[in-house]
Structures are given as structure tokens and as C-alpha cells.
Design a protein around this motif. Structure first.
Motif, short mmCIF file in Angstrom:
data_model
loop_
_atom_site.label_atom_id
_atom_site.label_comp_id
_atom_site.label_asym_id
_atom_site.label_seq_id
_atom_site.Cartn_x
_atom_site.Cartn_y
_atom_site.Cartn_z
N VAL A 1 0.86 -1.19 0.00
CA VAL A 1 0.00 0.00 0.00
C VAL A 1 0.89 1.23 0.00
O VAL A 1 1.71 1.43 0.89
N ASP A 2 0.72 2.07 -1.00
CA ASP A 2 1.53 3.28 -1.14
C ASP A 2 0.85 4.49 -0.51
O ASP A 2 1.51 5.39 0.00
N GLU B 1 10.70 2.60 0.20
CA GLU B 1 11.09 1.48 -0.66
C GLU B 1 11.47 0.25 0.16
O GLU B 1 11.40 -0.87 -0.33
N SER B 2 11.89 0.48 1.40
CA SER B 2 12.30 -0.64 2.23
C SER B 2 11.17 -1.12 3.14
O SER B 2 11.35 -2.04 3.92
N GLN B 3 9.99 -0.49 3.05
CA GLN B 3 8.86 -0.85 3.88
C GLN B 3 7.73 -1.33 3.00
O GLN B 3 7.53 -0.85 1.89
N CYS B 4 6.94 -2.27 3.50
CA CYS B 4 5.81 -2.78 2.72
C CYS B 4 4.67 -3.18 3.65
O CYS B 4 4.84 -4.04 4.51
N ILE B 5 3.53 -2.52 3.47
CA ILE B 5 2.30 -2.92 4.13
C ILE B 5 1.45 -3.62 3.07
O ILE B 5 0.95 -2.97 2.16
N GLU B 6 1.29 -4.91 3.17
CA GLU B 6 0.54 -5.64 2.17
C GLU B 6 -0.94 -5.30 2.24
O GLU B 6 -1.51 -5.16 3.33
N PHE B 7 -1.55 -5.21 1.07
CA PHE B 7 -2.95 -4.84 0.96
C PHE B 7 -3.84 -5.77 1.77
O PHE B 7 -4.72 -5.34 2.51
N ASN B 8 -3.61 -7.09 1.65
CA ASN B 8 -4.47 -8.03 2.37
C ASN B 8 -3.98 -8.29 3.79
O ASN B 8 -4.52 -9.13 4.49
N GLY B 9 -2.94 -7.54 4.25
CA GLY B 9 -2.47 -7.68 5.61
C GLY B 9 -3.24 -6.83 6.60
O GLY B 9 -3.14 -7.03 7.81
N VAL B 10 -4.03 -5.87 6.11
CA VAL B 10 -4.84 -5.03 6.99
C VAL B 10 -6.06 -5.82 7.44
O VAL B 10 -6.80 -6.37 6.62
N LYS B 11 -6.29 -5.89 8.76
CA LYS B 11 -7.37 -6.70 9.31
C LYS B 11 -8.53 -5.87 9.85
O LYS B 11 -9.62 -6.40 10.07
N GLU B 12 -8.30 -4.59 10.08
CA GLU B 12 -9.37 -3.77 10.67
C GLU B 12 -9.12 -2.30 10.40
O GLU B 12 -7.98 -1.82 10.46
N ILE B 13 -10.19 -1.57 10.05
CA ILE B 13 -10.14 -0.12 9.87
C ILE B 13 -11.36 0.47 10.56
O ILE B 13 -12.47 -0.08 10.42
N ALA B 14 -11.18 1.58 11.27
CA ALA B 14 -12.31 2.16 12.00
C ALA B 14 -12.12 3.67 12.17
O ALA B 14 -10.99 4.17 12.20
N VAL C 1 -9.82 3.92 -0.13
CA VAL C 1 -9.21 3.44 -1.37
C VAL C 1 -7.70 3.42 -1.20
O VAL C 1 -7.10 4.39 -0.72
N ALA C 2 -7.07 2.31 -1.57
CA ALA C 2 -5.62 2.18 -1.46
C ALA C 2 -4.97 2.36 -2.83
O ALA C 2 -5.45 1.80 -3.82
N ARG C 3 -3.91 3.18 -2.87
CA ARG C 3 -3.06 3.20 -4.06
C ARG C 3 -1.92 2.22 -3.81
O ARG C 3 -1.23 2.30 -2.80
N LEU C 4 -1.73 1.31 -4.74
CA LEU C 4 -0.76 0.24 -4.59
C LEU C 4 0.57 0.60 -5.24
O LEU C 4 0.67 1.59 -5.96
N SER D 1 1.95 -0.65 -7.63
CA SER D 1 1.86 -0.72 -9.08
C SER D 1 1.38 0.59 -9.68
O SER D 1 1.42 0.78 -10.90
N GLY D 2 0.90 1.51 -8.82
CA GLY D 2 0.34 2.76 -9.29
C GLY D 2 -1.15 2.69 -9.53
O GLY D 2 -1.80 3.70 -9.80
N LYS D 3 -1.73 1.48 -9.40
CA LYS D 3 -3.17 1.31 -9.55
C LYS D 3 -3.86 1.36 -8.20
O LYS D 3 -3.21 1.43 -7.16
N PHE D 4 -5.21 1.27 -8.21
CA PHE D 4 -6.00 1.49 -7.01
C PHE D 4 -6.93 0.31 -6.75
O PHE D 4 -7.34 -0.39 -7.67
N SER D 5 -7.29 0.12 -5.46
CA SER D 5 -8.24 -0.91 -5.09
C SER D 5 -8.97 -0.47 -3.83
O SER D 5 -8.40 0.21 -2.97
N LEU D 6 -10.25 -0.87 -3.71
CA LEU D 6 -11.02 -0.52 -2.53
C LEU D 6 -10.59 -1.39 -1.36
O LEU D 6 -10.59 -2.62 -1.45
N LEU D 7 -10.25 -0.74 -0.25
CA LEU D 7 -9.80 -1.46 0.93
C LEU D 7 -10.94 -1.68 1.92
O LEU D 7 -11.06 -2.75 2.53
N ALA D 8 -11.79 -0.66 2.13
CA ALA D 8 -12.85 -0.76 3.13
C ALA D 8 -14.01 0.15 2.78
O ALA D 8 -13.85 1.13 2.04
N ALA D 9 -15.20 -0.20 3.32
CA ALA D 9 -16.40 0.60 3.05
C ALA D 9 -17.38 0.47 4.20
O ALA D 9 -17.42 -0.55 4.91
N PHE D 10 -18.20 1.52 4.37
CA PHE D 10 -19.30 1.51 5.33
C PHE D 10 -20.41 2.39 4.76
O PHE D 10 -20.14 3.51 4.32
#
Length: 371
Positions: A210-211, A303-316, A334-337, A339-348
């Protein structure tokens, strides 16, 4: 003692929360004035879409579209008039059908205001066509279209779809496009076509870093001036064992604007800023002030750090403000990855009754980072 994995995750998450920059965003209106539906256009279908929806016996259909667009800070960027949102989809045959909505006006004295924006909830299935089922890969094109000579300068836009399987997915992402939607500025300004190719498939997003996070929400506050007095709202992100809480800045804008609009915050992951950030780690009370300490200003290499998109377990959403509460109608992260592309991480979404956030009650979002 914490495990090395928990400490490592915390350090990674601190980099994500390091810089929070306010961006304007929007409002939501429950009633939509639909101008047309099912009108055949001569737009040929051109869809490059890998369907990441799981195979099921029942079709998975788009039921609602949430169109979010932020107005730029450019002079005269706002508009006093209404403009259009168009949604094209394929049925049988080589052409696309198009539905247009006249986007409703805000409840404030103005409609589209510079450095602010809107989020509209649009019903895709009409009563006279209840059997219509539009899959994610049936979507051909989406655009904002001019409806007057009072131009609107769009900065950033996201489109999210609500599906019949109770999941939400990102349909388009356009960041810093800075384009006019205007009736008298030439053909290029007649409409802004939204970028579907900027959206990452679920499978590809899962293991990416996640960028940046874009946090969008429609919130009303206890105070009489709507959101202009909002402060103390936070975003809590967790991997299940470690937590990081980001303080979201108070809303900027015209103090005379009493319309209920939404917010958008951009959470950077590139470096720690000199601004104070609140870090909360494993404790019995996540809102405990004693567990909140200031993060020192220092540079970290993303560049030396990485939070994986599917590693997030909770957002509030959470807050420790003693005399404030917030009523949340909807929220999207919405997360920018990398790769420069985007994906929805969470919704309410709770547009009817809303959900209150105060120092005793946080609001957890539904996560959509797993296929």
C-alpha cells in the motif's frame, strides 16, 4: 513482550500514517433525478476486464453506484449549476446502453465549491427493469458530462459499486486529473471519461504494498456549522494485534457553508512528517490517552517498507473528543498500490439512520481486501 512480527507491522504502519494531507470532498443526496435509461448509443464495447468475482450459481449484479468527485482549488473551479453522470454498460449485441443522472444540488447555498466535492448514491436498477443485471465487466464507460456553461473543474474522482453479494468494489480512479466539465470550453470539456484501467484486480492487489490511502466519508457533526467545526476524528488501522491511529485534520473551507458535505483525506506512506501523529499500540483501551505518544520526526525509506494490501485486518473511525460526536452516512477507503493502480480497501454505508462515533463508540468498516 510483543512478537517481532507485531513490532515490524507497527513500524510499517507508522510510515503509512506519517503524513495526512486534507483534500476536499463531498456530500450525498438520497434522491436522484434520472434523465434517461437504456438509450442505445453507438459506442462500441471496448472492455479489457479480468473478472475477479468468485464463481457463483447466482449472478452478481451492480445495484448502486457511488460517484465521488472533488473540485479543484483553481479559481472559478466551482459551479452553481448541476452537471451529469453517465454510466454505460453492455447488454446483448455490440453496443452500449447508457444511463444519465442529473446530479442533485447540495443542501447548502452553493452546489459545487472549490476545494470541496460531492458523493452521490445512484440506483442502477430501475423499477421498470428489475431484471437488469450488470456485472462489473459489463461496464463500458463512465463519465461526468456538462449540463451548463457554468464550468466545473474536477480534481479527483472515484467510483464505487455496491453489488448484490453485499460487497463493494472500485470501478474507476482518477487522481489530480484537473479537467473542466463545461459547455462552452470546447469539445474536450464536454465530458470527463473516468479511468477504469487504473483499478487493480483483486488477485493482483492482494500481495502488493500500500503506497497511499484515500479516505472518503459523508459525516455530519453535532455543531451547528456542519463539518466546519469537526476536529478530533481519527482513523485506526490494525493487523489484528497492533494498531496505529492517524489524527484526521479539521475540515477546511468556507465557514458560511452550512451544507452537509463529505470529506476526503489523503494518508501518505512516504515519510514521517514533523506534524504530531498519535500512535496507539496493544492496550486494553484503544482510546486511552495514556497510550498515545508523539512520533518523532525522521525520514524513512518507503522502498524498504511494505504494508501488504491483504495484511490489513481492521479499519475504523474513532475519537477521544469529550464533547463531540459524528454521524457517519458512508465511508470508503481506497488504497493506491505500488503498481500505481487502485483498489477498494474498506467501506461503510448507512444513509438512513447513520452511525454515531464518539469517545465510547468507534465505527468499524467492512474490509474488501480479500477475494
Amino acid at each position: 513482550m510483543r512478537s517481532n512480527a507485531a513490532v515490524s507491522f507497527l513500524l510499517l504502519l507508522v510510515t503509512l500514517s506519517s503524513t495526512v494531507r486534507y483534500l476536499p470532498v463531498a456530500q450525498q443526496e438520497p434522491e436522484i433525478n434520472e434523465l434517461g435509461s437504456g438509450t442505445e448509443t453507438q459506442d462500441l464495447i471496448d472492455i479489457d476486464c479480468l473478472n475477479d468475482l468468485q464463481l457463483r450459481t447466482q449472478p452478481i449484479c451492480i445495484e448502486k453506484v457511488y460517484a465521488a468527485a472533488m473540485t479543484s482549488p483553481k479559481m472559478w473551479a466551482g459551479s452553481h449549476d448541476q452537471h451529469l453522470f453517465a454510466f454505460s454498460y453492455k447488454t446483448n449485441g455490440p453496443y452500449l446502453n447508457t444511463t444519465e443522472w442529473l446530479l442533485p444540488q447540495s443542501k447548502g447555498p452553493y452546489n459545487l465549491i472549490a476545494q470541496k466535492g460531492d458523493i452521490w448514491e445512484l440506483n442502477v436498477t430501475r423499477e421498470e427493469n428489475e431484471t437488469l443485471c450488470i456485472d462489473r465487466c459489463d461496464v463500458g464507460n463512465m463519465s461526468y458530462r456538462e449540463n451548463s456553461n457554468d464550468g466545473w473543474h474536477i480534481d479527483t474522482a472515484f467510483t464505487v459499486a455496491a453489488f448484490s453479494d453485499a460487497r463493494y468494489r472500485l470501478l474507476s480512479a482518477d487522481v489530480n486529473v484537473r479537467q473542466w466539465v463545461d459547455g462552452n470550453r470546447g469539445e474536450r470539456s464536454k465530458q470527463l471519461d473516468l479511468n477504469r484501467k487504473a483499478v487493480e484486480t483483486c488477485e493482483s492487489a492482494a500481495s502488493q504494498c500500500v503506497d497511499k490511502l484515500y479516505v472518503l466519508s459523508v459525516i455530519s457533526g453535532k455543531q451547528p456549522d456542519g463539518l466546519n467545526r469537526v476536529k478530533g476524528l481519527k482513523l485506526r488501522v490494525s493487523n489484528g494485534t497492533s494498531n496505529i491511529t492517524v489524527r484526521l485534520p479539521k475540515r477546511r473551507g468556507d465557514i458560511n457553508d452550512k451544507g452537509i458535505r463529505a470529506e476526503m483525506w489523503e494518508v501518505e506512506s512516504e515519510s514521517l512528517s514533523s506534524e504530531s501523529q498519535c500512535r496507539e499500540v496493544e492496550s486494553e483501551s484503544l482510546s486511552s490517552e495514556s497510550q498515545c505518544r508523539e512520533v518523532e520526526s525522521e525520514s524513512l525509506s518507503s522502498e524498504s517498507q511494505c504494508i501488504e494490501f491483504n495484511g490489513v485486518k481492521e479499519i475504523a473511525f474513532t475519537t477521544t473528543a469529550k464533547y463531540r460526536y459524528y454521524r457517519v452516512q458512508s465511508a470508503f477507503v481506497v488504497a493506491r498500490l505500488n503498481s500505481g493502480k487502485f483498489s477498494l480497501l474498506a467501506a461503510f454505508v448507512d444513509p438512513i439512520s447513520c452511525t454515531e462515533v464518539d469517545r465510547f463508540n468507534e465505527l468499524q468498516f467492512g474490509l474488501y481486501n480479500n477475494c
